[in-house]
Design an enzyme around this catalytic site. Structure first.
Site, mmCIF file in Angstrom:
data_model
loop_
_atom_site.group_PDB
_atom_site.id
_atom_site.type_symbol
_atom_site.label_atom_id
_atom_site.label_comp_id
_atom_site.label_asym_id
_atom_site.label_seq_id
_atom_site.Cartn_x
_atom_site.Cartn_y
_atom_site.Cartn_z
ATOM 1 N N VAL A 152 19.366 15.601 47.909
ATOM 2 C CA VAL A 152 19.956 16.107 46.680
ATOM 3 C C VAL A 152 19.885 17.623 46.711
ATOM 4 C CG1 VAL A 152 19.832 16.130 44.172
ATOM 5 C CG2 VAL A 152 19.205 14.060 45.426
ATOM 6 N N CYS A 153 21.027 18.274 46.495
ATOM 7 C CA CYS A 153 21.081 19.725 46.415
ATOM 8 C C CYS A 153 20.527 20.334 47.704
ATOM 9 C CB CYS A 153 20.334 20.184 45.170
ATOM 10 S SG CYS A 153 20.672 21.891 44.666
ATOM 11 N N VAL A 154 19.589 21.280 47.595
ATOM 12 C CA VAL A 154 19.078 21.961 48.784
ATOM 13 C C VAL A 154 18.093 21.106 49.570
ATOM 14 C CG1 VAL A 154 19.491 24.255 47.854
ATOM 15 C CG2 VAL A 154 17.286 23.170 47.469
ATOM 16 N N GLY A 155 17.895 19.866 49.154
ATOM 17 C CA GLY A 155 17.116 18.931 49.964
ATOM 18 C C GLY A 155 17.726 18.721 51.334
ATOM 19 N N THR A 204 25.542 20.831 50.772
ATOM 20 C CA THR A 204 24.385 21.257 50.004
ATOM 21 C C THR A 204 24.895 22.100 48.849
ATOM 22 O OG1 THR A 204 22.210 22.334 50.127
ATOM 23 C CG2 THR A 204 24.009 23.355 51.383
#
Length: 330
Positions: A114-117, A134
């Site tokens: 999720v996102c910058v994961g 991302t």
């Protein structure tokens, strides 16, 4: 007997709160909408049992330590965290999380960031040779740090490895990613029912852009240009020719074109077409209106103009776009 869908979400200091709670809420609503038949069991995993402070200052309590998660993981969900630098956010790499993801991922049915994961998945070597997305603000960092990853900063989410590996875009796109996982598990109608409970305007498909046209352009230095952009978005079927817009701004056509391009980076005609194509996209996604009607409502005038605009803006046809992104209703 193991839960049908055991979802394990990694948490660590300064993790983005919505990255964790957004997907968790989607899975909880899926359970509620199916009277429990969905079988989602969400567990938060951290370096140790106890409280973890998120980026919002809210503390989360982990259910299990990384070392005790075990092999029975259906969905491994990896959120992210950022540090702020002078030139913008920088994705944080938590080496303990990276090591745990590298060890746990082979046992999971699917892995999603999720996102910058996505930076954590890349650091664990899971994205090598694959396309990933991302948050737009760290896409350049992901590409620079991991040249073996093909970074596409535009989509809401990217699904690869035959559905085993997912990467999602920024912040609120975590809801779109989680809804897509629910749709894969339980069908589109259940996912749409969850989206309605979340009061989401639209359950967006993965290939759609992270940005609307106004969001994709920086704020203008001149307030009147920003006001004009909002007016254009609210009146797509009006006369939006350069002479008409210049008259609205009380400027000569030549001066208006120069100021508009200086403030927005594009010409008035190109901006207007992009706004109208965005509206046409939403109509194609959410209605069965014929192409002539879509063209008229969006201000493009005719099906022929609609077709040409889609070719220029999206490199596809309106019919092909509708087949791919039409949201079915119950």
């Amino acid at each position: 007997m193991p839960t049908a869908h055991r979802v394990v979400i990694a948490v660590f200091p300064d993790v983005d709160l919505l990255d964790v709670t957004g997907p968790a809420e989607v899975f909880a609503l899926a359970n509620r909408e199916t009277a429990g038949r969905a079988g989602y069991e969400v567990r938060l995993a951290g370096s140790a049992a106890g409280a973890v402070r998120t980026s919002a200052g809210v503390r989360l309590l982990t259910d299990v330590a990384f070392a005790d998660v075990g092999a029975e993981v259906d969905t491994l969900l990896v959120p992210g965290a950022v540090d702020m630098a002078e030139d913008g956010p920088v994705a944080r790499i938590d080496e303990e999380v990276v090591a745990w993801v590298r060890e746990t991922a082979p046992h999971a049915r699917r892995v999603a960031s999720v996102c910058v994961g996505a930076h954590l998945l890349a650091a664990a070597g899971l994205l090598d040779g694959r396309t990933a997305t991302t948050h737009w603000s760290t896409a350049a960092q992901l590409a620079a740090d991991h040249p073996r990853v093909t970074v596409d900063p535009d989509p809401i989410f990217v699904r690869t490895d035959h559905g085993r590996l997912w990467t999602g875009a920024g912040i609120s796109a975590c809801l779109d990613l989680a809804l897509a996982l629910v749709a894969e598990d339980l069908g589109e109608q259940t996912a749409l029912a969850v989206a309605r409970q979340l009061v989401m305007y639209l359950k967006r498909q993965g290939g759609q852009s992270q940005f609307s046209v106004p969001l994709s352009r920086p704020a203008a230095g001149r307030r009147e240009i920003d006001e004009l952009r909002l007016w254009i978005a609210d009146h797509p079927d009006a006369d939006l020719s350069a002479p008409a817009l210049a008259a609205r701004m009380c400027l000569s056509e030549r001066h208006f074109a120069r100021v508009f391009k200086q403030e927005t980076g594009t010409s008035p005609a190109a901006y207007v077409e992009a706004v109208r194509v965005e509206l046409a996209r939403r109509l194609l996604e959410t209605t069965d209106c014929p192409l002539d009607q879509v063209a008229g409502t969006s201000g493009l005038g005719s099906a022929e103009t609609l077709h040409r605009a889609f070719r220029r803006q999206l490199a596809t046809t309106p019919a092909a776009y509708r087949r791919r992104f039409r949201t079915q209703t119950v």
